[in-house]
Design an enzyme around this catalytic site. Structure first.
Site, PDB file in Angstrom:
ATOM      1  CB  CYS A  16     -12.528 -13.219 102.995  1.00  0.00           C
ATOM      2  SG  CYS A  16     -10.761 -13.556 103.230  1.00  0.00           S
TER       3      CYS A  16
ATOM      4  CD1 TRP B 126     -10.086 -19.448 107.100  1.00  0.00           C
ATOM      5  CD2 TRP B 126      -8.839 -19.277 105.261  1.00  0.00           C
ATOM      6  NE1 TRP B 126      -9.355 -20.602 106.975  1.00  0.00           N
ATOM      7  CE2 TRP B 126      -8.576 -20.526 105.863  1.00  0.00           C
ATOM      8  CE3 TRP B 126      -8.162 -18.940 104.090  1.00  0.00           C
ATOM      9  CZ2 TRP B 126      -7.673 -21.445 105.335  1.00  0.00           C
ATOM     10  CZ3 TRP B 126      -7.252 -19.850 103.561  1.00  0.00           C
ATOM     11  CH2 TRP B 126      -7.026 -21.086 104.184  1.00  0.00           C
TER      12      TRP B 126
ATOM     13  N   GLY C 292     -10.408 -13.611  97.847  1.00  0.00           N
ATOM     14  CA  GLY C 292      -9.645 -14.223  96.765  1.00  0.00           C
ATOM     15  C   GLY C 292      -8.154 -14.077  96.999  1.00  0.00           C
TER      16      GLY C 292
ATOM     17  CE  LYS D 221     -18.497 -33.585 107.839  1.00  0.00           C
ATOM     18  NZ  LYS D 221     -17.369 -33.421 106.929  1.00  0.00           N
TER      19      LYS D 221
ATOM     20  CE  LYS E 223     -20.717 -25.270 104.195  1.00  0.00           C
ATOM     21  NZ  LYS E 223     -20.774 -26.620 104.772  1.00  0.00           N
TER      22      LYS E 223
END
Length: 622
Positions: free
Chosen positions: A2, A74, A101, A499, A617
């Site tokens: 996050c 997330w 976390g 990808k 990411k």
């Protein structure tokens, strides 16, 4: 995985928090929220979905609160909805927490807290942390009332007590309505940076949320906390031992994380690769001394030359760079090398013997699985090197030595320029060790000279972007693709498939081309796209045979070939050509059209390439 941001200063906190969250949205975009501290009250606003939705709810009304925390999520524990969005309050409503976390023992703590009369509103592990702080805070306030002379700060003490009971990973920003002049941050396993400006502080999980306001920052280490007040900041361990942290300069600029006229960050980062690879090589190739100088490895280069074995470890795209590195190290330096998923390394019983070196590779330098692999390797006595992009990151700080990529910030979730940067660093390391151990200086000079030509060759490939778009357009109706390569281009086939999966949601499988006939050939059906990397090299004739096997079964062939190869044209339904290069350097070229192919396929299918579903990411959770 996050994004957290907190502001403490003299300006209105809300716009700074919203802008910071937008810059961190690539870390998570299921839901978002902010908490503003208004004298002795906490004002919480949350929503599911993207940051723009949260901003719309907040409206244009200016709020004058100068202290606040924000979060973009997330989801791990609990569905991505408003109820589970951060910030979370303890049951008294006095403590507000945002968290990056996973709290591994949250279930045990939740059961215990419920037994103590605490009620929970969400499904998240973070609310357990908020209530645990609230439990100790109430205890401290009761003791303060009974014994007011003990001199401790109940808020700070409660945070310390709670942090010592939490198992797992965390980056926290914490407020208490009873202490409107204090913001607390804490870190274990998840990144946390404190930006230090003029009469203001910004706490964030990534420098991207800080750099607009200040370039001075401190990088928190595990089991550390920071207490921010109008008098400044204090850093200490979570068990209350004062520590001193040095201010460091954030390496990139605001301009580098802006779109700069491109439609998406991913496209911008693909097109940046000629420049980023020049930056990666800058100052590292010494023509006068006929050597490559990787400054972070200078003091251990003789030791590396005597290494008996390398073990490269990473996750995702970085693992594919590891595979290229394995080929490079064995081919040039003749050093036995293995590439292993970091997520698997720590859970088996790896054999690490004397004079073996572990190399951990990560764009963010915060990948939890890779950090865990580093810890396991260190426990077993290995020398551990890091190859990372983010300066001051956890991997950079915990490894014995290492190399920075210097390719600039990468915002797009699907990694592009970091991959080519990783392969470039591994190529330079393999050439230098090869020159010291196995290959002639003339051959090493030849490879170095060819490596310096790669950026210009990438420019010519990028010029074919519209042609590659037309190939994507012709094939996006197909939901199953194969990517096939041999030798140095086998890892590129894996990367091309990844990808396409990541951003277009097309199922794709990467394989060594020779393995197709050992099972996967059963998948070939009419018009199924098969992407072949068929550049000129030792296995060219073999891969031509693989192409014909697909054509004979009705598959469509998309072929990446060497410029001037006219013989291959009749074997390809779609042809993409790249400049010629030595086989060991071809991955730096062959990956570019595959990046563009995935990008165009995703855009044509209407997907957000910078924020693909279910992905973030920097993977800072297991």
């Amino acid at each position: 995985m996050c994004g957290i941001v907190a502001y403490f200063g003299m300006k209105s906190a809300q716009p700074i928090l919203i802008e910071g969250l937008k810059r961190l949205e690539y870390r998570g975009y299921d839901s978002a929220g902010i908490a503003l501290l208004n004298q002795n009250n906490l004002e919480i606003t949350k929503s599911e979905g993207r940051i723009d939705k949260l901003a719309e709810i907040l409206g244009k009304a200016r709020r004058e609160q100068t202290v606040g925390i924000g979060h973009t999520r997330w989801a791990t524990h609990g569905a991505p909805n408003t109820l589970n969005a951060h910030p979370h309050l303890d049951h008294s409503g006095k403590i507000a927490v945002v968290h990056n976390g996973i709290i591994e023992n949250y279930s045990t703590l939740k059961t215990w807290l419920m037994g103590e009369g605490f009620q929970f509103q969400s499904e998240t592990d973070t609310e357990v942390a908020a209530n645990l702080i609230g439990y100790f805070y109430a205890q401290a306030c009761d003791e303060e009332q009974d014994r007011p002379s003990n001199g401790r700060n109940p808020f700070e003490w409660a945070v310390q007590q709670a942090l010592q009971k939490l198992h797992g990973t965390f980056g926290f920003a914490i407020l208490c309505s009873d202490y409107p002049n204090m913001l607390i941050g804490a870190k274990k396993g998840s990144p946390l940076i404190l930006g230090v400006g003029s009469d203001e502080f910004i706490l964030a999980s990534d420098a991207a949320a800080i750099v607009e306001h200040t370039t001075q920052a401190i990088y928190m280490s595990d089991n550390e906390m920071v207490c921010i007040t109008p008098e400044g900041f204090q850093t200490k361990t979570i068990d209350n031992v004062a520590i001193s942290k040095k201010l460091k300069e954030i390496e990139f600029s605001l301009e580098q994380i802006e779109l700069g006229g491109f439609e998406h960050h991913m496209l911008k980062e693909i097109f940046e690769q000629p420049q980023t690879l020049k930056m990666c090589m800058q100052g590292r190739i010494d023509r006068h001394e006929h050597c490559i100088k990787l400054g972070g490895l200078t003091h251990i280069l003789r030791e590396l030359t005597r290494t008996r074995k390398f073990l490269f470890t990473a996750c995702g795209t970085a693992f594919h760079a590891c595979l290229v590195g394995e080929f490079l190290m064995e081919h040039l330096a003749r050093i036995p090398t293995e590439a292993e998923y970091a997520s698997e390394f720590r859970y088996r019983n790896p054999i690490i013997e004397d004079r073996e070196t572990v190399v951990a590779i990560s764009q963010s330098g915060e990948t939890l699985d890779t950090l865990s692999a580093i810890e396991e390797a260190k426990r077993r006595g290995a020398n551990v090197l890091g190859i990372v992009n983010s300066v001051g990151s956890s991997i950079a700080r915990t490894t014995d030595a290492g190399v920075y990529l210097h390719v600039g910030p990468e915002i797009g979730v699907a990694s592009t320029k970091a991959f080519t940067g990783q392969v470039t660093v591994l190529t330079m390391l393999a050439i230098e060790l090869g020159r010291r151990r196995h290959i002639s200086s003339d051959l090493a000079d030849y490879y170095v000279d060819e490596l310096t030509k790669i950026p210009d060759k990438i420019e010519t490939i990028l010029a074919s972007s519209q042609h590659i778009k037309s190939i994507a357009q012709a094939n996006i109706d197909q939901d199953n693709w194969l990517f096939l390569g041999r030798g140095f281009n086998y890892p590129v086939a894996l990367e091309g498939a990844l990808k396409l999966k990541e951003i277009s949601y097309i199922h794709a499988e990467g394989l060594p081309a020779a393995e197709m006939k050992h099972g996967p050939i059963a998948l070939i059906a009419d018009n199924m796209p098969a992407v072949f990397i068929a550049t000129e090299g030792p296995q060219y004739d073999k891969i031509m045979g693989n192409i014909e096997e697909v054509r004979a079964r009705g598959g469509r062939t998309i072929v990446v070939a060497t410029e001037g190869d006219t013989a291959i044209e009749r074997h390809a339904d779609h042809l993409i050509t790249i400049p010629d290069a030595p086989e060991i350097l071809q991955p730096l070229l062959t990956v570019i059209p595959l990046q563009l192919l995935a990008y165009h396929a995703a855009v044509l299918r209407g997907h957000d390439v910078d924020k693909p579903r279910n992905l973030a990411k920097s993977v800072t959770v297991e």
